[in-house]
Design a protein around this motif. Sequence first.
Motif, PDB file in Angstrom:
ATOM      1  N   ALA A 221       1.025  -6.668   0.435  1.00 48.68           N
ATOM      2  CA  ALA A 221       0.926  -7.948  -1.061  1.00 48.68           C
ATOM      3  C   ALA A 221      -0.496  -8.583  -0.539  1.00 48.68           C
ATOM      4  O   ALA A 221      -0.887  -7.947  -1.358  1.00 48.68           O
ATOM      5  CB  ALA A 221       1.747  -8.746  -1.076  1.00 48.68           C
ATOM      6  N   VAL A 222      -0.466  -9.161   0.994  1.00 47.00           N
ATOM      7  CA  VAL A 222      -1.724  -9.424   0.339  1.00 47.00           C
ATOM      8  C   VAL A 222      -3.253  -9.016   0.795  1.00 47.00           C
ATOM      9  O   VAL A 222      -3.866  -9.117   0.471  1.00 47.00           O
ATOM     10  CB  VAL A 222      -2.019 -10.603   2.720  1.00 47.00           C
ATOM     11  N   ILE A 223      -2.966  -7.876   1.691  1.00 46.74           N
ATOM     12  CA  ILE A 223      -4.082  -7.284   1.295  1.00 46.74           C
ATOM     13  C   ILE A 223      -3.800  -5.859   0.148  1.00 46.74           C
ATOM     14  O   ILE A 223      -5.225  -6.324  -0.104  1.00 46.74           O
ATOM     15  CB  ILE A 223      -3.924  -6.064   2.883  1.00 46.74           C
ATOM     16  N   VAL A 224      -3.630  -6.193  -0.709  1.00 45.64           N
ATOM     17  CA  VAL A 224      -4.128  -4.966  -2.031  1.00 45.64           C
ATOM     18  C   VAL A 224      -3.844  -6.682  -3.104  1.00 45.64           C
ATOM     19  O   VAL A 224      -5.288  -6.091  -3.610  1.00 45.64           O
ATOM     20  CB  VAL A 224      -1.478  -5.239  -2.747  1.00 45.64           C
ATOM     21  N   GLY A 256      -7.951 -14.287   9.517  1.00 46.47           N
ATOM     22  CA  GLY A 256      -8.796 -12.994   9.890  1.00 46.47           C
ATOM     23  C   GLY A 256      -8.339 -11.347  10.109  1.00 46.47           C
ATOM     24  O   GLY A 256      -9.022 -10.546  10.635  1.00 46.47           O
ATOM     25  N   ALA A 257      -6.634 -11.821  10.132  1.00 46.94           N
ATOM     26  CA  ALA A 257      -6.080 -10.353  10.719  1.00 46.94           C
ATOM     27  C   ALA A 257      -6.701  -9.636   9.762  1.00 46.94           C
ATOM     28  O   ALA A 257      -7.039  -8.111   9.082  1.00 46.94           O
ATOM     29  CB  ALA A 257      -4.851 -10.574  11.217  1.00 46.94           C
ATOM     30  N   VAL A 258      -6.637  -9.614   8.057  1.00 47.76           N
ATOM     31  CA  VAL A 258      -6.831  -9.021   6.905  1.00 47.76           C
ATOM     32  C   VAL A 258      -8.009  -8.809   6.315  1.00 47.76           C
ATOM     33  O   VAL A 258      -8.469  -8.107   5.874  1.00 47.76           O
ATOM     34  CB  VAL A 258      -5.496  -9.448   6.032  1.00 47.76           C
ATOM     35  N   SER A 259      -8.864  -9.780   6.611  1.00 50.65           N
ATOM     36  CA  SER A 259      -9.990  -9.956   6.776  1.00 50.65           C
ATOM     37  C   SER A 259     -10.734  -8.360   7.344  1.00 50.65           C
ATOM     38  O   SER A 259     -11.657  -7.666   6.532  1.00 50.65           O
ATOM     39  CB  SER A 259     -11.192 -11.080   7.248  1.00 50.65           C
ATOM     40  N   ALA A 260     -10.338  -8.444   8.914  1.00 50.20           N
ATOM     41  CA  ALA A 260     -11.028  -7.515   9.458  1.00 50.20           C
ATOM     42  C   ALA A 260      -9.813  -6.249   8.548  1.00 50.20           C
ATOM     43  O   ALA A 260     -11.278  -4.613   8.743  1.00 50.20           O
ATOM     44  CB  ALA A 260     -10.236  -7.501  11.025  1.00 50.20           C
ATOM     45  N   LEU A 261      -8.605  -5.767   8.586  1.00 48.46           N
ATOM     46  CA  LEU A 261      -8.160  -4.994   7.600  1.00 48.46           C
ATOM     47  C   LEU A 261      -8.841  -4.217   6.418  1.00 48.46           C
ATOM     48  O   LEU A 261      -9.088  -3.701   5.753  1.00 48.46           O
ATOM     49  CB  LEU A 261      -6.958  -5.909   7.564  1.00 48.46           C
ATOM     50  N   LEU A 262      -9.712  -5.883   5.432  1.00 49.75           N
ATOM     51  CA  LEU A 262     -10.354  -5.541   4.164  1.00 49.75           C
ATOM     52  C   LEU A 262     -11.580  -4.480   4.946  1.00 49.75           C
ATOM     53  O   LEU A 262     -12.222  -3.871   4.071  1.00 49.75           O
ATOM     54  CB  LEU A 262     -10.617  -6.612   4.155  1.00 49.75           C
ATOM     55  N   GLY A 263     -12.179  -5.304   6.289  1.00 50.70           N
ATOM     56  CA  GLY A 263     -13.589  -4.512   6.250  1.00 50.70           C
ATOM     57  C   GLY A 263     -13.473  -3.294   6.859  1.00 50.70           C
ATOM     58  O   GLY A 263     -14.083  -2.210   6.349  1.00 50.70           O
ATOM     59  N   ALA A 264     -11.964  -3.282   7.362  1.00 48.97           N
ATOM     60  CA  ALA A 264     -12.187  -1.749   8.430  1.00 48.97           C
ATOM     61  C   ALA A 264     -10.873  -0.462   6.798  1.00 48.97           C
ATOM     62  O   ALA A 264     -12.196   0.781   7.538  1.00 48.97           O
ATOM     63  CB  ALA A 264     -10.757  -1.765   9.157  1.00 48.97           C
ATOM     64  N   SER A 265     -10.431  -1.224   5.824  1.00 49.81           N
ATOM     65  CA  SER A 265     -10.077  -0.147   4.912  1.00 49.81           C
ATOM     66  C   SER A 265     -10.256   0.174   3.811  1.00 49.81           C
ATOM     67  O   SER A 265     -10.113   0.559   2.977  1.00 49.81           O
ATOM     68  CB  SER A 265      -8.159  -0.493   4.603  1.00 49.81           C
ATOM     69  N   GLY A 266     -12.296  -0.298   3.710  1.00 55.02           N
ATOM     70  CA  GLY A 266     -12.690   0.141   2.143  1.00 55.02           C
ATOM     71  C   GLY A 266     -12.503   1.617   1.944  1.00 55.02           C
ATOM     72  O   GLY A 266     -12.612   2.318   2.109  1.00 55.02           O
ATOM     73  N   ASP A 267     -11.724   1.153   0.261  1.00 54.95           N
ATOM     74  CA  ASP A 267     -11.713   2.241  -0.540  1.00 54.95           C
ATOM     75  C   ASP A 267     -10.397   3.254  -0.026  1.00 54.95           C
ATOM     76  O   ASP A 267     -10.384   4.693  -0.281  1.00 54.95           O
ATOM     77  CB  ASP A 267     -13.449   3.093  -0.798  1.00 54.95           C
ATOM     78  N   SER A 268      -9.999   3.016   1.281  1.00 54.90           N
ATOM     79  CA  SER A 268      -8.299   3.655   1.429  1.00 54.90           C
ATOM     80  C   SER A 268      -7.474   4.151   0.268  1.00 54.90           C
ATOM     81  O   SER A 268      -7.262   3.322  -0.360  1.00 54.90           O
ATOM     82  CB  SER A 268      -8.137   3.491   2.379  1.00 54.90           C
ATOM     83  N   GLU A 269      -7.599   4.744   0.091  1.00 58.08           N
ATOM     84  CA  GLU A 269      -6.117   5.894  -0.848  1.00 58.08           C
ATOM     85  C   GLU A 269      -4.869   5.436  -1.066  1.00 58.08           C
ATOM     86  O   GLU A 269      -4.510   5.309  -1.886  1.00 58.08           O
ATOM     87  CB  GLU A 269      -6.475   7.636  -1.339  1.00 58.08           C
ATOM     88  N   ILE A 270      -4.827   4.499  -0.003  1.00 53.43           N
ATOM     89  CA  ILE A 270      -3.292   4.299   0.706  1.00 53.43           C
ATOM     90  C   ILE A 270      -2.559   3.381   0.366  1.00 53.43           C
ATOM     91  O   ILE A 270      -1.939   3.208  -0.703  1.00 53.43           O
ATOM     92  CB  ILE A 270      -2.790   4.656   1.933  1.00 53.43           C
ATOM     93  N   TRP A 293     -12.146 -14.776  12.094  1.00 56.00           N
ATOM     94  CA  TRP A 293     -12.000 -15.324  13.645  1.00 56.00           C
ATOM     95  C   TRP A 293     -10.391 -15.267  14.092  1.00 56.00           C
ATOM     96  O   TRP A 293      -9.217 -15.193  13.331  1.00 56.00           O
ATOM     97  CB  TRP A 293     -11.860 -17.111  13.282  1.00 56.00           C
ATOM     98  N   CYS A 294     -10.160 -15.342  15.629  1.00 57.63           N
ATOM     99  CA  CYS A 294      -9.009 -15.300  16.389  1.00 57.63           C
ATOM    100  C   CYS A 294      -7.548 -14.476  15.102  1.00 57.63           C
ATOM    101  O   CYS A 294      -7.049 -14.548  15.176  1.00 57.63           O
ATOM    102  CB  CYS A 294      -8.490 -16.674  16.617  1.00 57.63           C
ATOM    103  N   PRO A 295      -8.071 -12.733  14.889  1.00 55.35           N
ATOM    104  CA  PRO A 295      -7.780 -12.433  14.361  1.00 55.35           C
ATOM    105  C   PRO A 295      -5.955 -11.947  14.841  1.00 55.35           C
ATOM    106  O   PRO A 295      -6.114 -11.236  15.917  1.00 55.35           O
ATOM    107  CB  PRO A 295      -8.103 -11.001  14.210  1.00 55.35           C
TER     108      PRO A 295
END
Length: 550
Positions: A221-224, A256-270, A293-295
Amino acid sequence: MERRAVKRRTVVIGIGAAAGVAAAGGIALTAQASGDKKDSATSSGALVFDKDDYTEVTETIADAAGTEHSVTYHFYKPRDYVTNPSDDKHQSLVVSVPVKIDGTAVDASRAPIVLANAVGAYMPSSVATATGVGQAALEMGSLGGGAGGMPSGMPSGMPSGMPGGSAPGGPGPGAGGTGAVNGMVNLAKLALVAGYVAVEPGTRGRSLTNSDGTYYGTAPAVIVDLKAAVRYVKSNKGRIPGDTDRIVSTGTSAGGAVSALLGASGDSEIYDKYLKEAGAADASDAVFATGAWCPITDLEHADGAYEWNWGTNVTQSTGKAVDQAVSKELQSQFAEYQAGLKLRGLNGYGALTARNYDDYLLKTYLQASATTYLAALSDADRETYLAKNTFITWSGGKATFTWEDYLAHVGARKKTTPAFDAFDLSAGENNEFGTGTTESRHFTAYSTKNDSTGLGAKRVASDIPELLKLMNPMYHLLEKHNPNRSKHWWIRLGTNDTDTSHVISANLAAAVDNLGDDLNHSFYWDQGHATNVDPGDFVKWVAKVTGYKK
């Protein structure tokens, strides 16, 4: 603080439970606290940003150096960023746009947009009651109980002493609320006083349940929600002030974890099916740059990495070493995992393995961090510090020490073992992978096999592998080499942070570096979890990587 309301357009949106609810700017602010779904998407115009619907606010805000400024800005109050929110108390955002700083007009039409999430411990965050910048609130009061009546743990390290309702990076003491809370600062306010546009999204979190007890804020949910917020901003290019092609994501700890995830997963179809279900805008969710910060991330491998890093240290709660048999088994798992990553260290270090990672951390990060800290002290203060910390050799303006002495210097570790997928399902991360009416679940084969509750199956649930991909930036970086990832990365953590393993952020940094991305990664000497001691440098970095000039 001074406020001046301008045009307010009242629009009625929604059907079913939300029908007939009026709110400024097209958002129904009657939160569906139970999380029961609205019947269907609202009208096609529901995600159109009304640029004329704002309140003008003037307040005193301190910059990163502590200098106070009078800032006048347009505050766009909460509005839904999806057409079918399961909970519009959390699935809404606010926008703050500077128009005058110290009496000088500011044109923020092409300024970078700082997306400042308030996520912590994978708990819900909200802007529903915000009346100004920097008021995103982390909701810690809704923590449920864990398996066997145990309270769900605080994962992802909330900073010690952080009050409930205040997010890492949320409002703190000091003029304008930009002062540090446990070393963290309010990035939304710092962005605003620097002349940038600040967007603060609320997000669902792991503790939320609807009327029948179903958890609806657990992974993913959070990354969505963060992706949907980015899509909302980008779909309103030309209406939302600021450069929608220069969005910089920020977050701390789980944030920080979900910020990194947002950055890494841009436009991923999954993520497409989840975003479609929520009614996200038809736009890109890629961000230009990422601040983390401290992801607390790579959760399925975090237990092994933690034991490799802190396995010999005693725990804070007991003053005793953890079960060394379990620790060694997890360390062995980490060694195998690390070898399989085939990552190469920064600055031509070579292949990173469990055998040389201590040397790598010392030479690349830890000794450099201590050197920076000591060099900034006066001669007298440096002499005093070195007299108290004789494990450090100071020679030629550089600090050196051994890995063993460094571990002894840090002292007790925060977490027991396993640190993230607890045998008794008591860790907050267990709750993050809950589903339906099941509050907490195992997400690793090792902890599933060694479950101590007697409540769980002896095999990882079939949906867990997909959820892990949805929640792990390493999947998008190493397995997919995602071409739409962020290409600029700012990563920080404290050398005394035992909420996670140093390997986690160092692996993340190595992954983006190996892909050729721009990386700025360092450690804060003697600082713990959720600290930020160089916010001014970050603000300058944003201007540099985005090419922004006032």
